[in-house]
Design an enzyme around this catalytic site. Sequence first.
Site, short mmCIF file in Angstrom:
data_model
loop_
_atom_site.label_atom_id
_atom_site.label_comp_id
_atom_site.label_asym_id
_atom_site.label_seq_id
_atom_site.Cartn_x
_atom_site.Cartn_y
_atom_site.Cartn_z
N MET A 63 -9.07 7.92 8.74
CA MET A 63 -9.64 8.35 7.46
C MET A 63 -10.71 9.42 7.66
O MET A 63 -11.73 9.42 6.97
CB MET A 63 -10.23 7.14 6.70
N ASP A 74 0.84 -1.21 0.00
CA ASP A 74 0.00 0.00 0.00
C ASP A 74 0.86 1.25 0.00
O ASP A 74 2.06 1.19 0.22
CB ASP A 74 -0.86 0.02 1.27
N LYS A 76 -3.17 3.54 -2.81
CA LYS A 76 -4.27 4.42 -3.18
C LYS A 76 -3.91 5.84 -2.81
O LYS A 76 -3.41 6.09 -1.74
CB LYS A 76 -5.53 4.02 -2.40
N1 SAH Z 1 -4.36 -0.54 9.03
C1 SAH Z 1 -3.96 0.80 9.37
C2 SAH Z 1 -5.07 1.80 9.10
C3 SAH Z 1 -5.52 1.84 7.66
S1 SAH Z 1 -6.68 3.13 7.37
C4 SAH Z 1 -3.52 0.85 10.83
O1 SAH Z 1 -3.72 -0.13 11.57
O2 SAH Z 1 -2.91 1.84 11.21
C5 SAH Z 1 -5.64 4.48 6.91
C6 SAH Z 1 -5.73 5.58 7.92
O3 SAH Z 1 -4.90 5.31 9.03
C7 SAH Z 1 -5.28 6.94 7.42
O4 SAH Z 1 -6.29 7.60 6.72
C8 SAH Z 1 -4.95 7.64 8.73
O5 SAH Z 1 -6.13 8.08 9.37
C9 SAH Z 1 -4.38 6.50 9.56
N2 SAH Z 1 -2.91 6.42 9.55
C10 SAH Z 1 -2.18 5.35 9.21
N3 SAH Z 1 -0.85 5.60 9.36
C11 SAH Z 1 -0.76 6.86 9.82
C12 SAH Z 1 0.35 7.69 10.22
N4 SAH Z 1 1.61 7.28 10.18
N5 SAH Z 1 0.06 8.95 10.66
C13 SAH Z 1 -1.20 9.38 10.75
N6 SAH Z 1 -2.28 8.65 10.38
C14 SAH Z 1 -2.06 7.39 9.95
#
Ligand code: SAH
Length: 260
Positions: A171, A36, A58
């Site tokens: 998100m 991703d 994406k």
């Molecule tokens: N599976 C991932 C989340 C996927 S959804 C997890 O467990 O973290 C994607 C969302 O995660 C983004 O839109 C944001 O809201 C958040 N996100 C993921 N990594 C991030 C980061 N390093 N800093 C801030 N937000 C993050």
Amino acid sequence: MSVGKVLLVGAGPGDASLITVKGLLAIRAAQVIVHDRLVNTELISQAPPNCQIINVGKTSNHHPVPQEHINQILVDHALAGKNVVRLKGGDPYVFGRGGEEAESLSHYGIPFEIVPGISSSIGGLAYAGIPVTHRNYASSFHVVTGHMCQGNEPQNWNALAQLDGTLIILMGMSRQEEICQLLIQGGKSPDTPAAAVMYASHQQQVMAKGTLSTLKDEIARKKVHAPALLVIGKVVNLSDVLAFTSHQIDINHEPLLQAI
Ligand code: SAH
């Protein structure tokens, strides 16, 4: 030819060294990596030289690779006998559609394994000095999506506004102003501490901090944009005392894994 195996690997919240030992070893042994956008490129560079790298990332302006297509890529490579690593940001089962990918693999009888990762919703906030629970301030935390699914409102914001625990929204940046308003309308005090954290656990991490009523101004002032974490609750204030500077670990450092 025997069927390959697919590992759904959580890459962790950002800082490359936050991946699990099992996850890093899987990358180093992969024949195909399907990753991703949020995955740290340092991790991809750990792949063996002959490994095929497929980016299905994406971006908000470009249309995503359809989920069915991603499922098919995993199936096709496994059926071709390849060992596949499906590398996903954070934890594969937290809003990553990992469940759907595993269902599809199961449907085709392809062997798979889940290698959990540190979710940004917990580990990313820790890097901003925000503990998602605290004995004195929050006895629960609730991780929700702010993203609308085909125009449908995903959450009952009135019900979420009634909860005392820490509210973590993934998100949600494109709707942050509206979400804060909905929570106030649902009964949360406009003075409830609130923050947005961008690039959580990365060197360039930025946090905008205020209250439900002031967060939008702070976000504009700090130029915080998606992808970012929204977090609402008393624990946000602890970042004044719990923020820390991270000691960087180089994952290329061989003895690191040999020692384990
Ligand atoms: N599976 C991932 C989340 C996927 S959804 C997890 O467990 O973290 C994607 C969302 O995660 C983004 O839109 C944001 O809201 C958040 N996100 C993921 N990594 C991030 C980061 N390093 N800093 C801030 N937000 C993050």
